[in-house]
Design a protein around this motif. Sequence first.
Motif, PDB file in Angstrom:
ATOM      1  N   VAL A   1      57.660 100.688  34.145  1.00  0.00           N
ATOM      2  CA  VAL A   1      57.309 101.562  35.269  1.00  0.00           C
ATOM      3  C   VAL A   1      58.159 101.217  36.480  1.00  0.00           C
ATOM      4  CG1 VAL A   1      55.469 102.208  36.878  1.00  0.00           C
ATOM      5  CG2 VAL A   1      54.944 101.905  34.452  1.00  0.00           C
ATOM      6  N   SER A   2      58.273  99.910  36.732  1.00  0.00           N
ATOM      7  CA  SER A   2      59.044  99.452  37.886  1.00  0.00           C
ATOM      8  C   SER A   2      60.505  99.871  37.778  1.00  0.00           C
ATOM      9  CB  SER A   2      58.907  97.935  37.984  1.00  0.00           C
ATOM     10  OG  SER A   2      60.015  97.358  38.587  1.00  0.00           O
ATOM     11  N   THR A   3      61.061  99.782  36.574  1.00  0.00           N
ATOM     12  CA  THR A   3      62.458 100.194  36.368  1.00  0.00           C
ATOM     13  C   THR A   3      62.635 101.680  36.678  1.00  0.00           C
ATOM     14  OG1 THR A   3      62.584  98.559  34.606  1.00  0.00           O
ATOM     15  CG2 THR A   3      64.360 100.170  34.699  1.00  0.00           C
ATOM     16  N   LEU A   4      61.692 102.482  36.175  1.00  0.00           N
ATOM     17  CA  LEU A   4      61.778 103.922  36.426  1.00  0.00           C
ATOM     18  C   LEU A   4      61.658 104.230  37.924  1.00  0.00           C
ATOM     19  CD1 LEU A   4      59.677 105.367  33.456  1.00  0.00           C
ATOM     20  CD2 LEU A   4      62.173 105.454  33.769  1.00  0.00           C
ATOM     21  N   LEU A   5      60.799 103.477  38.604  1.00  0.00           N
ATOM     22  CA  LEU A   5      60.638 103.665  40.047  1.00  0.00           C
ATOM     23  C   LEU A   5      61.955 103.382  40.770  1.00  0.00           C
ATOM     24  CD1 LEU A   5      57.159 101.950  40.621  1.00  0.00           C
ATOM     25  CD2 LEU A   5      57.671 104.381  40.987  1.00  0.00           C
ATOM     26  N   LYS A   6      62.596 102.318  40.363  1.00  0.00           N
ATOM     27  CA  LYS A   6      63.851 101.918  41.020  1.00  0.00           C
ATOM     28  C   LYS A   6      64.971 102.925  40.753  1.00  0.00           C
ATOM     29  CE  LYS A   6      62.474  98.017  42.850  1.00  0.00           C
ATOM     30  NZ  LYS A   6      61.404  98.667  43.627  1.00  0.00           N
ATOM     31  N   GLN A   7      64.864 103.615  39.614  1.00  0.00           N
ATOM     32  CA  GLN A   7      65.922 104.581  39.263  1.00  0.00           C
ATOM     33  C   GLN A   7      65.754 105.905  39.998  1.00  0.00           C
ATOM     34  OE1 GLN A   7      65.577 104.703  35.028  1.00  0.00           O
ATOM     35  NE2 GLN A   7      66.796 102.856  34.720  1.00  0.00           N
ATOM     36  N   ASP A   8      64.579 106.099  40.565  1.00  0.00           N
ATOM     37  CA  ASP A   8      64.295 107.383  41.216  1.00  0.00           C
ATOM     38  C   ASP A   8      64.584 107.278  42.717  1.00  0.00           C
ATOM     39  OD1 ASP A   8      62.053 109.968  40.568  1.00  0.00           O
ATOM     40  OD2 ASP A   8      62.820 109.522  42.589  1.00  0.00           O
ATOM     41  N   GLU A   9      65.512 108.107  43.188  1.00  0.00           N
ATOM     42  CA  GLU A   9      65.929 108.070  44.597  1.00  0.00           C
ATOM     43  C   GLU A   9      64.740 108.149  45.559  1.00  0.00           C
ATOM     44  OE1 GLU A   9      68.465 107.485  46.753  1.00  0.00           O
ATOM     45  OE2 GLU A   9      69.277 106.680  44.874  1.00  0.00           O
ATOM     46  N   SER A  10      63.778 109.001  45.223  1.00  0.00           N
ATOM     47  CA  SER A  10      62.676 109.235  46.158  1.00  0.00           C
ATOM     48  C   SER A  10      61.603 108.149  46.095  1.00  0.00           C
ATOM     49  CB  SER A  10      62.033 110.605  45.878  1.00  0.00           C
ATOM     50  OG  SER A  10      61.436 110.580  44.591  1.00  0.00           O
ATOM     51  N   LEU A  11      61.670 107.315  45.056  1.00  0.00           N
ATOM     52  CA  LEU A  11      60.604 106.320  44.883  1.00  0.00           C
ATOM     53  C   LEU A  11      61.094 104.872  45.027  1.00  0.00           C
ATOM     54  CD1 LEU A  11      58.887 107.834  41.703  1.00  0.00           C
ATOM     55  CD2 LEU A  11      58.197 108.176  44.080  1.00  0.00           C
ATOM     56  N   LYS A  12      62.413 104.704  44.988  1.00  0.00           N
ATOM     57  CA  LYS A  12      62.938 103.346  44.835  1.00  0.00           C
ATOM     58  C   LYS A  12      62.613 102.416  46.004  1.00  0.00           C
ATOM     59  CE  LYS A  12      67.783 104.246  46.275  1.00  0.00           C
ATOM     60  NZ  LYS A  12      67.620 104.006  47.688  1.00  0.00           N
ATOM     61  N   ASP A  13      62.308 102.979  47.171  1.00  0.00           N
ATOM     62  CA  ASP A  13      62.043 102.118  48.319  1.00  0.00           C
ATOM     63  C   ASP A  13      60.576 101.761  48.500  1.00  0.00           C
ATOM     64  OD1 ASP A  13      64.711 101.941  49.018  1.00  0.00           O
ATOM     65  OD2 ASP A  13      64.650 103.885  50.049  1.00  0.00           O
ATOM     66  N   ILE A  14      59.742 102.296  47.623  1.00  0.00           N
ATOM     67  CA  ILE A  14      58.320 101.965  47.752  1.00  0.00           C
ATOM     68  C   ILE A  14      58.093 100.533  47.261  1.00  0.00           C
ATOM     69  CG2 ILE A  14      55.968 102.573  47.026  1.00  0.00           C
ATOM     70  CD1 ILE A  14      57.052 105.406  46.443  1.00  0.00           C
ATOM     71  N   PRO A  15      57.525  99.666  48.117  1.00  0.00           N
ATOM     72  CA  PRO A  15      57.301  98.297  47.650  1.00  0.00           C
ATOM     73  C   PRO A  15      56.289  98.241  46.504  1.00  0.00           C
ATOM     74  CG  PRO A  15      56.486  98.577  49.907  1.00  0.00           C
ATOM     75  CD  PRO A  15      57.115  99.876  49.512  1.00  0.00           C
ATOM     76  N   VAL A  16      56.585  97.344  45.563  1.00  0.00           N
ATOM     77  CA  VAL A  16      55.712  97.196  44.389  1.00  0.00           C
ATOM     78  C   VAL A  16      55.128  95.776  44.372  1.00  0.00           C
ATOM     79  CG1 VAL A  16      55.649  97.084  41.866  1.00  0.00           C
ATOM     80  CG2 VAL A  16      56.998  98.868  43.013  1.00  0.00           C
ATOM     81  N   ILE A  17      53.845  95.693  44.203  1.00  0.00           N
ATOM     82  CA  ILE A  17      53.215  94.380  44.008  1.00  0.00           C
ATOM     83  C   ILE A  17      52.645  94.338  42.595  1.00  0.00           C
ATOM     84  CG2 ILE A  17      51.372  92.819  44.749  1.00  0.00           C
ATOM     85  CD1 ILE A  17      51.602  94.070  47.549  1.00  0.00           C
ATOM     86  N   PHE A  18      53.143  93.399  41.818  1.00  0.00           N
ATOM     87  CA  PHE A  18      52.587  93.255  40.473  1.00  0.00           C
ATOM     88  C   PHE A  18      51.253  92.532  40.561  1.00  0.00           C
ATOM     89  CE2 PHE A  18      57.087  93.758  39.522  1.00  0.00           C
ATOM     90  CZ  PHE A  18      57.037  94.659  38.474  1.00  0.00           C
ATOM     91  N   VAL A  19      50.266  93.087  39.900  1.00  0.00           N
ATOM     92  CA  VAL A  19      48.964  92.419  39.830  1.00  0.00           C
ATOM     93  C   VAL A  19      48.692  92.196  38.348  1.00  0.00           C
ATOM     94  CG1 VAL A  19      46.519  92.574  40.367  1.00  0.00           C
ATOM     95  CG2 VAL A  19      48.188  93.633  41.892  1.00  0.00           C
ATOM     96  N   THR A  20      48.739  90.929  37.937  1.00  0.00           N
ATOM     97  CA  THR A  20      48.713  90.703  36.502  1.00  0.00           C
ATOM     98  C   THR A  20      47.770  89.588  36.078  1.00  0.00           C
ATOM     99  OG1 THR A  20      50.060  90.118  34.593  1.00  0.00           O
ATOM    100  CG2 THR A  20      50.729  89.192  36.696  1.00  0.00           C
ATOM    101  N   ALA A  21      47.261  89.725  34.878  1.00  0.00           N
ATOM    102  CA  ALA A  21      46.437  88.670  34.293  1.00  0.00           C
ATOM    103  C   ALA A  21      47.305  87.730  33.461  1.00  0.00           C
ATOM    104  CB  ALA A  21      45.371  89.293  33.395  1.00  0.00           C
ATOM    105  N   LEU A  22      48.594  88.020  33.433  1.00  0.00           N
ATOM    106  CA  LEU A  22      49.479  87.287  32.531  1.00  0.00           C
ATOM    107  C   LEU A  22      49.955  85.961  33.107  1.00  0.00           C
ATOM    108  CD1 LEU A  22      50.707  87.882  29.773  1.00  0.00           C
ATOM    109  CD2 LEU A  22      52.747  88.680  30.961  1.00  0.00           C
ATOM    110  N   SER A  23      50.218  85.985  34.399  1.00  0.00           N
ATOM    111  CA  SER A  23      50.979  84.879  34.962  1.00  0.00           C
ATOM    112  C   SER A  23      50.097  83.861  35.645  1.00  0.00           C
ATOM    113  CB  SER A  23      51.984  85.436  35.972  1.00  0.00           C
ATOM    114  OG  SER A  23      52.617  84.380  36.627  1.00  0.00           O
TER     115      SER A  23
END
Lengths: 431, 133
Positions: free
Chosen positions: B69-91
């Motif tokens: 999802v994050s990769t697709l966001l970064k590839q999209d001109e209109s979305l790439k600047d939206i900050p992303v915070i990962f919230v995960t049970a993995l790490s």
Amino acid sequence: MKGVDKLSREELARRVERLELQLQLAQENTPTRILEPFFSLSLDLMCTAGLDGYFKRVNSVFEETFGYSEREMLSRPIIDFVHPDDREGTMAEFTHLEAGLRSVRFVNRYICKDESIRWIEWNGAMPKGGRRGIIYAVARDITKFRQNEEALKRYAQELEASHEELRSMQLQLIQAEKLESLGRLSAGVAHEVKNPLAMLQLGLDYCKAQLHEGEGADEDDLKVLETMQESIQRADTIIRGMLDYAATTRLELKLRKINPVVREALRFAKHEAVRNNVVMEVDFASDLPRVRIDKQKILQVILNLITNALQEMEGGGWLRVRTYAGKVEGTKRDEGARTGDRLRAGHDAVFVDIQDNGPGISEDQIGRIFDPFFTTKATGKGTGLGLAVSRGIVELHKGLIEITNRPQGGVRSRLILRAAQPKKAARVKVD
Amino acid sequence: MSEEPKQRILLVDDEEGFTSLMKIQLEASERYEVRVVNESPRAIGEAKDFRPDVILLDVVMPDMDGGDVSTLLKQDESLKDIPVIFVTALSAADYEEDEESASEEARAGQRIVLSKPLRTEKVLRVLDRLLGG
């Protein structure tokens, strides 16, 4: 006597001649005479020696073997030719022979004229029928045999060593595999548990907000919420420990200096040291060889050792951290010491030595401190995974971690990492 | 009170229990409007439609994980600047003490991670620093 008188001079002379001939024949047929040719034909060393400690006769094999002429051999005390380390044994063997006992397969070393050393195996005796005070001895040069034996022994040792190495590698592989599967399991479990925990946490936050909004929270309500909050945190801490344990299987190794890593660990620990009134002293060796480490992981190990010490010293104390280079001594296998088979006595290593004057670890616990989920801390205070993780990390680095009680009280922890060789040529084995 | 426009948060996580609780908590602050996406393949479309100020993104999800999802966001001109915070049970890695740097890193477009379970107040602090600062 009349007949005798009648014998002519001629007859007398004839009879004397005959007797002389008989005597000569008798002499030639004595055992000594018959055996004489063997003395010169022998492929082995043959000699006689006196109780005065000199050779009396030596065969030609002596010259072939030692390079000294017969005359040289006879002109010096036997002991002069014997290797200094074997002189005492040789003297003892002489005493043994003098007492009338046989010498069987006695071995000593002789120094040849060209100063080379030869191993000689002897049989000797002072036989009853022989001349009195004379020792008879035969011997053979077993130098080649000895050399082969030594070489064989060396090969056997090398074989043993490489076999040992192989075995320890295999053990490590098994250990790594175990860790890996435990890691996968932990990561899976952690993920599955953390999600419900997350919901519990949000639900709890929601309840708190509702209670506060209604202003209806009494002391019991708050106590219940607080206990639930602590439980979530406890579960989370254990899960994090498991994830940590799981993450020990992968290393990013780089050549690094150890001192900055230790310094960083001390910086992290400073807060706790101040709170517990513990004075931290450092003694860093300069010009330490570099070590091949995963910095974050080794930092974690050092920090773990330091915080373990600090947590035991709530009433204050001191903690000394020293780094130095040296050879690995014989490592202890007791008292909680764990050896990661690869680092061996004699290897060049870098040491991180952490000592404290805390209460130490009780004898019945020290053997278990590296076991997963074993903890000496109060319930809920420690996961019991810290040292298990640290050991895993250090073993992956092929290093050693040792924790012992100091004789003067307190604990001594040592992290030993193999020093990187500046330029290490690949070791090639021929054959 | 004042009618400041609320800032928008897109919450992408396949755990419905988690998203509904998080939505309630965040909206209770009355500063945020939250839209939930439980099926990650819909995340990009929802992001284009909703125009969030920040995206809270789970990592392990069926069909399409947080990384994709994050990769697709970064590839999209209109979305790439939206900050992303990962919230995960993995790490196990987390911005335990350092929420400030977490916000800054998110603003700088770097990957930041919050680990589940996490307290509402902590999420709010990170968001406040990121969006309110």
